[in-house]
Design a protein around this motif. Structure first.
Motif, PDB file in Angstrom:
ATOM      1  N   GLN A 143      20.500 -13.991  56.170  1.00 20.41           N
ATOM      2  CA  GLN A 143      21.672 -13.230  55.724  1.00 20.41           C
ATOM      3  C   GLN A 143      21.266 -12.093  54.795  1.00 20.41           C
ATOM      4  O   GLN A 143      21.801 -10.982  54.901  1.00 20.41           O
ATOM      5  N   ARG A 144      20.329 -12.353  53.912  1.00 17.40           N
ATOM      6  CA  ARG A 144      19.849 -11.310  52.995  1.00 17.40           C
ATOM      7  C   ARG A 144      19.213 -10.162  53.778  1.00 17.40           C
ATOM      8  O   ARG A 144      19.398  -8.992  53.434  1.00 17.40           O
ATOM      9  N   TYR A 146      19.945  -9.356  56.901  1.00 19.09           N
ATOM     10  CA  TYR A 146      21.059  -8.668  57.557  1.00 19.09           C
ATOM     11  C   TYR A 146      21.690  -7.657  56.606  1.00 19.09           C
ATOM     12  O   TYR A 146      21.965  -6.507  56.991  1.00 19.09           O
ATOM     13  N   GLU A 147      21.912  -8.051  55.367  1.00 19.50           N
ATOM     14  CA  GLU A 147      22.508  -7.145  54.379  1.00 19.50           C
ATOM     15  C   GLU A 147      21.574  -5.973  54.083  1.00 19.50           C
ATOM     16  O   GLU A 147      22.027  -4.842  53.860  1.00 19.50           O
ATOM     17  N   LYS A 150      21.984  -3.607  56.922  1.00 17.69           N
ATOM     18  CA  LYS A 150      23.309  -2.988  56.845  1.00 17.69           C
ATOM     19  C   LYS A 150      23.341  -1.877  55.802  1.00 17.69           C
ATOM     20  O   LYS A 150      23.991  -0.837  56.000  1.00 17.69           O
ATOM     21  N   VAL A 204      26.820 -12.664  64.779  1.00 14.77           N
ATOM     22  CA  VAL A 204      26.088 -12.485  63.526  1.00 14.77           C
ATOM     23  C   VAL A 204      25.983 -13.802  62.764  1.00 14.77           C
ATOM     24  O   VAL A 204      24.916 -14.151  62.233  1.00 14.77           O
ATOM     25  N   THR A 205      27.075 -14.547  62.705  1.00 17.69           N
ATOM     26  CA  THR A 205      27.080 -15.799  61.949  1.00 17.69           C
ATOM     27  C   THR A 205      26.056 -16.778  62.491  1.00 17.69           C
ATOM     28  O   THR A 205      25.277 -17.375  61.737  1.00 17.69           O
ATOM     29  N   ASN A 208      22.353 -15.503  61.869  1.00 20.34           N
ATOM     30  CA  ASN A 208      21.938 -15.626  60.475  1.00 20.34           C
ATOM     31  C   ASN A 208      21.838 -17.080  60.023  1.00 20.34           C
ATOM     32  O   ASN A 208      21.148 -17.391  59.056  1.00 20.34           O
ATOM     33  N   ASP A 209      22.492 -17.983  60.750  1.00 18.25           N
ATOM     34  CA  ASP A 209      22.458 -19.413  60.434  1.00 18.25           C
ATOM     35  C   ASP A 209      21.571 -20.156  61.425  1.00 18.25           C
ATOM     36  O   ASP A 209      21.748 -21.359  61.649  1.00 18.25           O
ATOM     37  N   PRO A 231      17.335 -10.151  62.019  1.00 22.59           N
ATOM     38  CA  PRO A 231      18.556  -9.886  61.254  1.00 22.59           C
ATOM     39  C   PRO A 231      18.547  -8.522  60.557  1.00 22.59           C
ATOM     40  O   PRO A 231      19.621  -7.946  60.343  1.00 22.59           O
ATOM     41  N   GLY A 235      21.591  -6.009  61.233  1.00 24.61           N
ATOM     42  CA  GLY A 235      22.325  -5.329  60.175  1.00 24.61           C
ATOM     43  C   GLY A 235      22.443  -3.839  60.382  1.00 24.61           C
ATOM     44  O   GLY A 235      23.453  -3.232  59.991  1.00 24.61           O
TER      45      GLY A 235
END
Length: 266
Positions: A143-144, A146-147, A150, A204-205, A208-209, A231, A235
């Protein structure tokens, strides 16, 4: 040249021997470099530029070729990819990341590891496009990353091509000990088939998981470094862009070399 909204791309770079051995994957990379619009610059997220702490961005005028591997044939060490750097882009990327809460460090001495220069060797053999490399951090989660991608997404509108270079499966112990085991092959395909479907649906969910929900995630990625460029690239894609599976192949029995893209014409 007018700015072109560039696609964004994840590739699997496989063994360093890819640099000296022709394969369906090297032919795919060559074709990709000839198909996409010529970028004004390239930003690479490589599995081998893995640093804990601040996000490190190469900021030198030139980027040296790092031969970050051991025990391979001499011709591999003779290859050089003397890339142009992009100090202004490095500063711009750094400002975008800082704006989104990422600590950043610019490094004017860091070169390109083989996760970066091997794909570039095939995609852009003329070495005429400025490149920067941005570090991943395998101590941080998907997730980090991905951010992180982004935060940089807007650079695609300025003609910047993002390339994430990792490996969609990367259990090297299994590659060298279980490559012909049908159960091992089944586990690899279960994971890569699942990931291809999630990319195509831009889930995406789930991506990232992946550790919790993908089949055999930790078997295929005992460490996350070769997964995390994905990811990052996810992003950089827009919410309206579903992914495409651009290439699928397997090397050494269990090393999947799939490639995905966003923003390519259907």
């Amino acid at each position: 040249m007018n700015n072109v909204m560039m696609p964004t791309l994840f590739v699997s770079h496989g063994s360093p021997m890819m640099a000296v051995e022709e394969s369906s994957t090297t032919r795919f990379l060559e074709q990709m470099g000839q198909t996409i619009p010529k970028p004004k610059a390239i930003i690479v997220f490589s599995a081998h530029f893995d640093i804990a702490g601040p996000v490190v961005i190469t900021s030198g005028q030139t980027l040296g070729t790092i031969h970050d591997f051991y025990g391979f044939p001499k011709p591999l060490y003779d290859i050089e990819y003397p890339a142009q750097g992009a100090p202004d882009l490095a500063r711009q990327a750094g400002e975008l990341l800082q704006k989104h809460g990422f600590p950043v460090a610019l490094d004017h001495t860091q070169g390109l590891d083989h996760g970066a220069w091997v794909p570039m060797l095939y995609m852009f053999p003329d070495r005429d496009i400025p490149i920067i490399s941005i570090s991943i951090n395998s101590q941080a989660g998907a997730q980090r990353h991905y951010e992180l991608g982004k935060a940089l997404r807007s650079l695609r509108q300025e003609g910047v091509l993002f390339v994430g270079s990792g490996g969609i499966s990367h259990n090297l112990r299994a590659v060298f000990t279980e490559a012909s085991n049908p159960e091992s092959i089944r586990k690899m395909h279960a994971f890569t088939d699942w990931m291809a479907e999630k990319v195509e649906h831009r889930d995406v969910t789930a991506i990232n998981d992946y550790i919790q929900v993908a089949p055999y995630a930790l078997y295929n990625h005992p460490t996350p470094d070769h997964f995390l460029p994905l990811p990052c690239i996810l992003g950089t894609s827009d919410e309206s862009e579903h992914g495409q599976v651009l290439h699928r192949s397997v090397d050494m029995g269990l090393l999947a070399l799939d490639a995905y893209g966003f923003g390519f014409a259907a």
